[in-house]
Design a protein around this motif. Structure first.
Motif, PDB file in Angstrom:
ATOM      1  N   SER A 200       0.856  -1.184   0.000  1.00  0.00           N
ATOM      2  CA  SER A 200       0.000   0.000   0.000  1.00  0.00           C
ATOM      3  C   SER A 200       0.893   1.235   0.000  1.00  0.00           C
ATOM      4  N   PRO A 201       0.322   2.391  -0.292  1.00  0.00           N
ATOM      5  CA  PRO A 201       1.132   3.618  -0.279  1.00  0.00           C
ATOM      6  C   PRO A 201       1.666   3.942   1.115  1.00  0.00           C
TER       7      PRO A 201
ATOM      8  N   MET B  35       1.211  -7.309   1.047  1.00  0.00           N
ATOM      9  CA  MET B  35       1.925  -7.380   2.301  1.00  0.00           C
ATOM     10  C   MET B  35       1.235  -6.393   3.240  1.00  0.00           C
ATOM     11  N   ARG B  36       0.715  -6.923   4.336  1.00  0.00           N
ATOM     12  CA  ARG B  36      -0.020  -6.070   5.276  1.00  0.00           C
ATOM     13  C   ARG B  36       0.647  -6.131   6.640  1.00  0.00           C
ATOM     14  N   PRO B  37       0.565  -5.028   7.410  1.00  0.00           N
ATOM     15  CA  PRO B  37       1.087  -5.077   8.773  1.00  0.00           C
ATOM     16  C   PRO B  37       0.293  -6.104   9.580  1.00  0.00           C
TER      17      PRO B  37
ATOM     18  N   ALA C 117      -6.514   4.420  -1.693  1.00  0.00           N
ATOM     19  CA  ALA C 117      -5.906   3.926  -0.464  1.00  0.00           C
ATOM     20  C   ALA C 117      -6.920   4.095   0.648  1.00  0.00           C
ATOM     21  N   GLY C 118      -6.947   3.168   1.603  1.00  0.00           N
ATOM     22  CA  GLY C 118      -7.977   3.237   2.638  1.00  0.00           C
ATOM     23  C   GLY C 118      -7.437   3.007   4.032  1.00  0.00           C
ATOM     24  N   ILE C 119      -8.081   3.693   4.979  1.00  0.00           N
ATOM     25  CA  ILE C 119      -7.730   3.540   6.386  1.00  0.00           C
ATOM     26  C   ILE C 119      -9.026   3.312   7.148  1.00  0.00           C
ATOM     27  N   ALA C 120      -9.034   2.260   7.966  1.00  0.00           N
ATOM     28  CA  ALA C 120     -10.157   2.134   8.876  1.00  0.00           C
ATOM     29  C   ALA C 120      -9.771   2.822  10.178  1.00  0.00           C
TER      30      ALA C 120
ATOM     31  N   VAL D  52      -6.070   1.265  10.910  1.00  0.00           N
ATOM     32  CA  VAL D  52      -5.538   0.097  10.207  1.00  0.00           C
ATOM     33  C   VAL D  52      -5.622   0.354   8.706  1.00  0.00           C
ATOM     34  N   ASP D  53      -4.583  -0.092   8.032  1.00  0.00           N
ATOM     35  CA  ASP D  53      -4.477   0.091   6.579  1.00  0.00           C
ATOM     36  C   ASP D  53      -5.368  -0.944   5.882  1.00  0.00           C
TER      37      ASP D  53
END
Lengths: 973, 91, 418
Positions: A569-570, A589-591, A719-722, A619-620
């Motif tokens: 992600s960015p 690849m996610r945290p 791009a998204g953020i919860a 969270v991404d």
């Protein structure tokens, strides 16, 4: 240091000015630039190159090219070790190190040679007939011995330090083979202005004719012609596509900086010219595998190209014209050729005259019946051949020699042409399989591979030389796999008569050379034994690769981290800077978690999840699939693809949707919102983003072309953020967007567009965690900036970044289904979503979901589980039973209990399994989601979670899957 | 490499496409509740040895669904058309 | 049938091996049999063997269009395992394993069954959950299974990539100790010799071109060697079940796809287990001859050509080197393809067909080799008793209509995705 005792004084294509030192089996030798390892060792008087696979018989050089069956050596050492390389294909370089293989302790003294003494027992297929008693010894003893004895070289055991790469070629004409006819074909096409690619496996052009430099130079000067030497076309695939491997740096000790070791090419050609030549066949007589017996064409190459005498005293043995020229070449190079043995009664007089002129005797209608010598050739027995070819006749004589050059005729190299599954056709006059119908559209064959040669006197059909003394000793067809005439006879006797049975029973042609010199001999002998013609026996199948090819070359660098793409992600830089431990999710690849102060994964995710419940977390969620749906029929379309209602969705509102497959099983879920009357923004799970998009495109293009809807995947564009937690609203309000965050303006399931410093943002009030929560999106280029802004704005509120592990904990606490529950087997009903399915409309999967098996009452249904002993951990993948499972309930390998079993899971008492588990920070103990038969009715009952492989049983209470805030008060707040 | 001549992109390796099987199966009309028809559409198909009409999705190209006629014994591609046009009779 | 043993080998060595008998006869087809089995691969031959041996049905012919064991029996990667979890599969494959375990002795033909153990690698939590469910289901059914940690996997197979460079880091594995490999050709030949010794006629070069029907009932077959009548006709022609059944008027939930396989040059012992890796679509073992035998996923399009194409080949090589970096310089020396009956749920069909007199065994996807003994055992039972055994009762055609699918993966009704 050995001297090059067999090097002729002049001639050859080697560069005598460049001496090259190399080592074979620990001994130092010298050769010249232009030598192969085979020619250089031969020049130094080496006769023994290897041991055979099964009998460990001493073996010398048979050929000079890639068809060499015997002289396989191990090249280099350590991480660059390469076993089983034909010495004929290795160009020597300064410092080269090679070793012989499949022998112990040394090549000349190989104790495994005892196998040769046991060869009367080690016949074809012997292992199928024995090693069965006692059965208990098969694996620990017999098989272990077989496995140790088998195999040739030792494979490398370290990662390859070299690099490989892939390249693509497109051409009008692909010419395969850089011999004289290949060069001519390339010249002709080149002169006609076509884009030509000429590939040649050897380092030089010209094939066996050495003086073709003028034509080769002309080719090199043509701008539209590309010549690639050291390049093997190893496979033909559909659509005139050929796989090539270019050996960029195998002729040097280490690839030069920036260069790969090998380059893998895919060549796509409009037209193909095969100019692959022909392989000479051995003749089959007793001990024909003695070092010193070689193909006549190989002997010619060694004297002519490499200026090496392969022997001092030679006999030539042939059934065709081609060896006459070789006889003259050998003689001219100073080899004392005493005799030319020609199996034909009538011989080519013009050629014969020349041979006789050179003072060489010709014996017509005669054969070599036996090679003699211990470890190397010392003499041959020669005798007459009866006119029917079935027996040998007087006069018999013994001729002393250390070289026998043999020619059993020629086999066109049709291998590549066969790769698409065709069979070549047999020409009884040439004694050869010709391309025939193998050639496809825009393909032609020229020269030797097309059978384009003429004999003044036709070759004599002579597949084996009759044994004069009752058949003692072995005459080999397949040198590498030690297949002799007797093995073919045995296969025939036992009924393994089809050519494939012959191959599989005797191993004929199954060695690394795929029987290049052997196959036709074997099937001809089978034809003889069966009393049928060669075409009736047929051929085995030539398969790619033409010559063995390194896995690494074909993998071409797409290994390790490059095996498949990684998507980031960015916000990736931020995650890295903040110590995120990453995890793969459908290529993304996610945290996974952000450990603080030496936390382990458990401590970290518990802390993160707790912070979300108590304050706020971010969270991404960029990886979610995002599809923009537009058009006058967009609503109609969504009504069809989602099982639940979308027609009533208002502009500015979002809705959770469930999608089924045509078979009625749950496919995917996500939140879709209505941006405008005919404009929706759909999200999918990360894993299904691609498949869902493709499926919907299919529906619109193939099945419902009348619907006016356009789909655009915008997964990479947004791009998204919860932002989740009781303070999420405050955080977003502090962000500085132009959006009113109040509950009235942006209620639960509301959607609104706005800007932040001029950048577009879209905020959804949706919740996966069960808390008051939002998802905020912006275009990808502002993704990182938005994240930084949220991070800064959140400082006041105690914001934490959280990863997938905490996200899972939060959703499990809420009983939201995800990947482990959406396993492609569950229905909406199974997941507790049955009431969502609309009864008022038709939707994808809406018919087959009513099949009897999908409606059965006792299907596993989603439930929650809590360990009765709250201190215990639950394990996903554990089975749910009413009673604990004890290993003695069902002992492994217990035949009696097995035979009683019927094939139902109930027989083993299996009622379901745990799909997801997590520690619940809110509840302070483990919770799990499970699919359990009659799950709804079992709530409140006690069952067992059985990790049967370890014999562990945990008593669990069946509860509602909604562990936290079941009424959803928090998220509406 | 099967080479598929995409009507939009030109000839490309089949690796750019995703295969989706029998193109002769017609999806039951939306709204059809005929269980047999759906079963037939979803599960049962001819499996011809020879010319096969099949769907390929140019996933790594123009993202068009194509109807390809291909021989299942030789892999020779005989024709390629946009599924959308062939369905609506336009090509 | 003369028995094979080390003594018979030595005795025959003394007479230069000139006195060995044929392994099976080469009879002319008779006009009529009780049972005609179409397909002389492992499954057809095993069916004939068990029909004769266990059910006393010996008036049987096996018709083979080419040579015995020439289809997928001789093309597979020889892995034998019983690690299935879908109800219907679990015990069936374990039955097969138990038959494998005594097969060499039963047939008096060494099929070189080598129970060296198999690793089924997991690379993510989700995969480990599925492997645990699989292992637990096996173990609860009396099948050996264990779940290994990364460190345990490393001790068994230190040659995999455990570096940070691994794209799919190994998290753990499902281990079946009794899994392994067997020599594929020997299975066909051993069953052939056994069936022949019980009087079964094995007829090669005899292609079935159609079915003979009386009303609805199949009463025989037309072949390239004439009409052969039979009380019961049974097909075991995986790869070709679809178009053969079509000749009898039956459309099946099957597509034919190609699966490729690869073999390396022979090397000294290097890998002493079987490994499969779902995440990378790769599996590998080393044959007793020293060659590494490996493969990957389907090419993914319908085909009857027994060969595949480059994208899949590239992928398999990349997967191999990614899993085991030391494979990079090793060379493969042959690759080929076999055509598979791919069903819509990935599981086989062994049943009486809706057409009287016709029995079907097919749809083996890529699980056929390991199933050979149980497939023959169950099919023989079904043919002889006119009803399925419990072990194959679920392998029907009707399951697709009723929804009682037997799915290991949940891949949906897409044959190329199983």
């Amino acid at each position: 240091m050995a001297r090059q005792i067999n090097r002729t004084a002049g001639g050859g294509e080697i560069d005598r000015g460049q001496t090259i030192r190399f080592t074979f089996d620990g001994k130092q030798y010298e050769g010249f630039a232009g030598d192969t390892l085979a020619s250089a060792l031969l020049a130094n008087g080496v006769r023994l190159y290897g041991r055979s696979f099964k009998y460990h018989r001493p073996r010398g050089l048979v050929a000079a090219g890639s068809e060499e069956p015997n002289a396989l050596v191990t090249m280099r050492s350590g991480a660059r070790r390469e076993p089983n390389i034909p010495a004929t294909m290795i160009e020597i370089y300064e410092g080269l190190v090679a070793e012989s293989q499949n022998r112990w302790p040394s090549l000349s003294l190989d104790v495994m040679g005892v196998n040769n003494l046991l060869s009367p027992i080690f016949v074809a297929g012997f292992y199928y007939k024995t090693f069965m008693w006692p059965a208990s010894l098969w694996e620990p003893v017999y098989e272990r011995l077989i496995r140790r004895a088998a195999g040739m070289g030792i494979a490398p055991d370290q990662p390859d330090p070299d690099r490989y790469e892939r390249a693509h070629a497109f051409c009008d004409v692909l010419v395969i083979g850089g011999g004289p006819v290949g060069i001519q074909a390339a010249l002709k096409a080149g002169e006609a202005g076509e884009r030509v690619l000429l590939v040649e496996q050897m380092p030089w052009l010209g094939g066996s004719i050495e003086k073709l430099t003028t034509d080769a130079d002309t080719l090199a000067e043509m701008g539209n012609v590309t010549v690639m030497t050291r390049t093997t076309a190893f496979g033909q695939y559909d659509g005139n596509c050929f796989a090539l491997v270019e050996r960029v740096a195998d002729h040097v000790s280490v690839p030069p900086e920036g260069q790969p070791r090998q380059r893998s090419w895919v060549a796509r050609a409009k037209r193909v010219v095969f100019a692959t030549g022909a392989h000479e066949r051995p003749l089959v007589f007793r001990n024909n595998d003695l070092p010193g017996v070689m193909l006549a064409s190989a002997a010619r190459d060694y004297v002519n190209r490499f200026a090496v005498r392969p022997g001092r005293n030679a006999v030539v043995f042939t059934n065709n014209d081609s060896a006459y020229e070789v006889t003259l070449n050998l003689s001219a190079a100073g080899v004392d050729v005493s005799l030319l043995v020609d199996a034909r009664a009538a011989i080519p007089e013009k050629l014969a005259a020349k041979v006789r002129e050179a003072g060489i005797e010709i014996l017509a209608g005669a054969v070599v019946t036996r090679a003699k010598g211990f470890g190397k050739l010392r003499a041959v027995d020669v005798a007459g051949l009866s006119s029917d070819g079935k027996s040998v006749v007087a006069p018999k004589r013994k001729v002393v020699c250390d070289l026998l050059a043999m020619s059993g005729g020629w086999s066109p190299v049709v291998h590549l042409m066969c790769h698409k599954g065709g069979r070549p056709s047999y020409d009884p006059a040439r004694l050869a399989f010709l391309p025939g119908d193998l050639l496809g559209l825009n393909q032609s064959a020229v020269g030797g591979c097309a059978g384009d040669w003429t004999d003044e006197v036709p070759p004599r059909e002579l597949w084996k030389i009759p044994q004069p003394d009752g058949g003692v000793g072995k005459a080999f067809l397949d040198f590498q796999n030690d297949v002799s005439t007797k093995d073919v006879e045995l296969a025939h006797r036992e009924g393994y008569v089809s050519v494939e049975h012959l191959k599989r029973y005797t191993m004929l042609g199954m060695a690394t050379d795929q029987g290049k010199t052997a196959n036709i001999l074997g099937l001809a002998l089978m034809a003889e034994a069966r009393g049928v013609s060669i075409p009736e026996v047929g051929t085995t199948t030539f398969r790619p690769p033409y010559t063995p090819t390194a896995l690494g070359a074909v993998a071409a660098g797409e290994v390790g981290r490059n095996f498949v793409p990684e998507r980031f992600s960015p916000m990736q830089d931020w995650h890295e800077e903040h110590g995120a431990v990453m995890v793969e999710a459908g290529l993304w690849m996610r945290p996974r978690y952000y450990p603080k102060d030496g936390e382990d994964i458990h401590a970290a995710y518990r802390r993160e999840a707790k912070a979300v419940r108590e304050a706020v977390g971010i969270v991404d969620v960029t990886s979610l699939g995002k599809i923009d749906v537009q058009g006058p029929d967009a609503t109609k379309f969504l009504e069809r693809v989602y099982a639940n209602n979308f027609a009533t969705l208002k502009v500015g509102r979002a809705r959770y949707g469930v999608m089924l497959r045509d078979d009625g099983v749950v496919y995917d879920d996500g939140t879709t919102s209505r941006i405008a009357e005919n404009h929706y923004f759909m999200t999918t799970t990360t894993a299904n983003a691609g498949p869902v998009m493709a499926f919907m495109e299919k529906l619109l293009q193939v099945d419902w072309p009348e619907l006016r809807v356009h789909l655009t995947s915008v997964s990479d564009q947004w791009a998204g953020i919860a932002v989740a937690g009781p303070k999420s609203r405050e955080l977003l309000a502090a962000l500085g967007t132009d959006i009113d965050m109040s509950n009235d303006a942006l209620p639960f399931m509301g959607v609104v567009d706005g800007t932040l410093d001029g950048a577009p943002v879209r905020i959804f009030r949706i919740s996966f965690s069960g808390e008051l929560a939002y998802e905020i999106y912006t275009t990808s280029e502002y993704g990182h900036a938005l994240w930084e802004r949220a991070w800064e704005a959140g400082q006041t509120f105690g914001v934490v970044p959280y990863g997938t592990e905490a996200m899972a904990a939060l959703r499990i606490e809420k009983g939201h289904v995800a990947g482990p529950e959406l396993d492609g087997l569950t229905t909406m009903d199974d997941l507790g979503l049955g009431r969502m399915a609309s009864k008022k409309k038709h939707f994808v999967g809406g018919v087959l979901m009513h099949r009897p098996a999908l409606l059965e009452a006792d299907r596993p249904k989603l439930v929650g589980l809590i360990p009765v002993d709250r201190s215990l951990n639950l394990k996903s993948g554990a089975l749910i039973r009413e009673a604990p499972f004890h290993p003695h309930d069902r002992p492994v390998g217990d035949v009696a209990s097995f035979d009683e079993l019927t094939e139902t899971p109930e027989a083993a008492g299996l009622l379901g399994h745990i799909t997801s588990v997590s520690y619940s920070p809110e509840l302070g103990h483990y919770v799990g989601l499970a699919l359990v038969a009659n799950g709804a009715e079992r709530q409140g009952s006690l069952m067992y979670a059985c990790h049967a492989v370890k014999g562990e049983n945990i008593e669990v209470e069946v509860v509602s899957p909604h562990f936290v805030d079941p009424d959803g008060e928090r998220l509406r707040g | 490499m099967i080479r598929i001549d995409c009507p939009f992109c030109g000839p490309r390796d089949h690796g750019e496409f995703t295969y989706a099987g029998d193109a002769t199966k017609v999806r039951p009309a939306h709204g059809s509740t005929d269980m047999e028809a759906w079963l037939d559409y979803v599960y049962f198909r001819d499996n011809p040895k020879g010319v096969h009409k099949e769907l390929w999705h140019h996933a790594h190209g123009c993202r068009q669904w194509l109807v390809v006629e291909r021989d299942t014994t030789t892999h020779d591609v005989l024709s390629v058309a946009f599924a959308k046009l062939s369905k609506s009779g336009g090509g | 049938m003369s028995r094979y043993s080390i003594f018979s080998l030595m005795k025959n060595a003394a007479t230069s091996h000139k006195r060995w008998e044929r392994a099976w006869r080469d009879p002319e087809p008779k006009a009529e049999y009780d049972v005609v089995i179409v397909g002389g691969g492992g499954h057809g031959l095993a069916t004939a063997y068990y029909l004769a041996k266990l059910h006393g049905v010996t008036n049987v012919a096996v018709l083979e269009k080419g040579y015995l064991g020439g289809g997928n029996t001789g093309r597979n990667t020889t892995i034998v395992r019983s690690n299935y979890m879908a109800p219907g599969n679990t015990l069936f494959y374990e039955k097969s394993m138990r038959l494998w375990e005594g097969l060499s002795q039963d047939l008096n033909f060494n099929v070189m069954m080598s129970q060296r153990g198999q690793l089924n690698l997991g690379h993510s939590d989700t995969q480990m959950t599925v492997l645990k469910k699989r292992g637990n289901t096996m173990r609860a059914n009396g099948i050996d299974a264990d779940i290994l940690t990364r460190e345990q996997v490393r001790r068994i197979a230190p040659y995999f990539d455990y570096s940070p460079n691994a794209r799919f880091p190994i998290q753990g594995a499902l281990w079946q100790d009794r899994a392994g490999i067997a020599r594929h050709d020997a299975v066909a030949w051993g069953y052939a010799r056994g069936a022949d010794s019980h009087g079964v006629d094995l007829i090669q070069n005899c292609e079935v071109t159609g079915f003979v029907k009386e009303g609805d009932r199949v009463i025989g077959v037309e072949t390239t060697r004439g009409r052969i009548r039979a009380n019961k006709v049974a097909t075991a022609v995986a790869g070709h079940t679809g178009h053969l059944a079509e000749k009898a008027g039956l459309t099946l939930p099957i597509e034919t796809h190609v699966l490729q396989a690869f073999v390396s040059e022979p090397i000294k012992p290097m890998v002493d287990i079987v490994v499969s890796c779902g995440a990378m679509h790769f599996y590998l073992s080393q044959s007793d001859k020293g060659t590494l035998v490996f493969g990957g996923d389907l090419d993914g399009y319908n085909t009857y050509a027994q060969r595949g194409n480059l994208p899949l080949i590239d992928h398999v090589m990349a997967a191999g080197v990614s899993l085991m970096p030391s494979l990079s310089r090793l060379r493969f020396h042959r690759h080929w393809g076999g055509v598979m009956d791919m069903t819509m749920d990935g599981s086989p069909i062994i049943c009486k067909s809706p057409i009287p007199g016709l029995f079907i065994n097919g749809g083996w996807c890529y699980g056929g080799f390991k199933a050979t003994p149980a497939s023959g055992w169950c099919f023989a039972h079904t043919i002889a008793q006119d009803r399925p055994h419990d072990l194959n009762a679920r392998f029907t055609i009707e399951r697709f209509s009723s929804g009682h699918l037997i799915e290991e993966k949940g891949a949906g009704p897409f044959p190329w995705a199983q």
